[in-house]
Design a protein around this motif. Structure first.
Motif, short mmCIF file in Angstrom:
data_model
loop_
_atom_site.label_atom_id
_atom_site.label_comp_id
_atom_site.label_asym_id
_atom_site.label_seq_id
_atom_site.Cartn_x
_atom_site.Cartn_y
_atom_site.Cartn_z
N PRO A 125 0.93 -1.23 0.07
CA PRO A 125 -0.01 0.19 -0.08
C PRO A 125 0.92 1.33 -0.18
CG PRO A 125 -0.96 -1.61 1.65
CD PRO A 125 0.44 -2.26 1.07
N THR A 129 0.65 4.20 -2.75
CA THR A 129 0.27 5.50 -2.41
C THR A 129 1.34 6.67 -3.18
OG1 THR A 129 -0.77 5.03 -0.46
CG2 THR A 129 0.02 7.20 -0.64
N ILE A 157 -8.74 10.21 -7.73
CA ILE A 157 -9.27 9.40 -6.58
C ILE A 157 -10.33 8.47 -7.12
CG2 ILE A 157 -9.77 9.00 -4.26
CD1 ILE A 157 -8.35 11.70 -3.61
N ASP A 159 -11.81 5.07 -6.86
CA ASP A 159 -11.45 3.78 -5.95
C ASP A 159 -12.69 2.85 -6.44
OD1 ASP A 159 -13.59 5.20 -4.81
OD2 ASP A 159 -12.85 5.07 -2.60
N LEU A 173 -6.94 0.76 -2.52
CA LEU A 173 -5.75 1.15 -3.04
C LEU A 173 -5.38 0.54 -4.37
CD1 LEU A 173 -3.31 2.30 0.02
CD2 LEU A 173 -4.22 3.84 -1.79
N LYS A 174 -5.60 -0.56 -4.42
CA LYS A 174 -5.27 -1.34 -5.40
C LYS A 174 -6.06 -1.04 -6.63
CE LYS A 174 -2.68 -5.20 -3.07
NZ LYS A 174 -2.42 -6.65 -2.83
N MET A 176 -7.52 1.93 -6.97
CA MET A 176 -7.24 3.20 -7.39
C MET A 176 -6.05 3.04 -8.37
SD MET A 176 -7.71 5.12 -3.80
CE MET A 176 -6.68 6.50 -4.55
#
Length: 223
Positions: A125, A129, A157, A159, A173-174, A176
């Protein structure tokens, strides 16, 4: 092909100088403690420690480097890194920016990936980021090429769950990162990007080297 390491030289303090710095810091802290009080001494010590860690992060953590082997291509970052196997890379090339019929080279290298899942599943993660933040300017520039700047907030962003080619989906996050890679593919033709400032050679030399490794891996050559 032989393993190739392309690393920025990392400054190193001699071990004796590190001990000297710690000794001086402790002596000053004890002096403050005896002259004032332990709270002030403790605050001074913690402040110096925080500043020292921040300097270490800035000096050592900005630029590490790359490793190219006959099987994979890897970027080493302060918070981890990412790995791509050559058979999962379609092409590597320098990036060009085009607008109103005018084209110019920009300081980025693009990597087109075949299978997102194999790449994203291996990234932490923290690295995701960093990639999202570091490549944000390219998203804006890519949208600007097509007069789509108004879409920036929709993609910066995003998601929404992403569905891989095998039908499985990923969130958070993945997702995104996968969504960002998709829009970057539309805008630039590539999924992952490497800043020229992260490379110890020129981007042209770097691209040429990566292409030789890519060609050798596809042909089974051992040069």
């Amino acid at each position: 092909m032989p393993t190739k390491h392309l690393f920025y030289p990392q400054p190193r303090l001699p071990i004796w100088s590190q001990y000297l710095i710690w000794a001086c810091l402790l002596m000053v802290s004890f002096t403050i403690d005896s002259q004032l009080n332990s709270k002030v001494a403790g605050l001074f010590f913690l402040t110096c420690l925080s500043i020292g860690l921040a300097i270490k992060h800035y000096v050592y953590g900005q630029k590490l480097g790359f490793t190219l082997t006959e099987t994979h291509f890897q970027q080493h970052l302060y918070k981890g890194g990412w790995v791509l196997r050559w058979h999962n890379i379609k092409r590597v090339d320098a990036l060009n920016y085009s607008i109103q019929g005018w084209t110019t080279s920009i300081p980025w290298v693009g990597v087109e990936i075949k299978d997102y899942q194999a790449f994203i599943s291996t990234i932490s993660p923290k690295v995701i980021t960093q990639i999202l933040l570091h490549q944000r300017s390219l998203l804006f520039l890519g949208l600007k090429q097509y007069s789509r700047q108004h879409e920036l907030e929709d993609h910066i962003i995003n998601d929404k769950p992403f569905i891989y080619s095998d039908g499985s989906n990923v969130k958070g996050l993945k997702a995104m990162l996968a969504n960002r890679m998709m829009i970057q593919r539309q805008l630039w033709g590539y999924d992952l990007f490497i800043a020229e400032s992260d490379i110890i050679t020129s981007k042209e030399e770097f691209v040429g080297l990566a292409r030789r490794y890519l060609a050798a891996s596809h042909s089974g050559a051992n040069i």
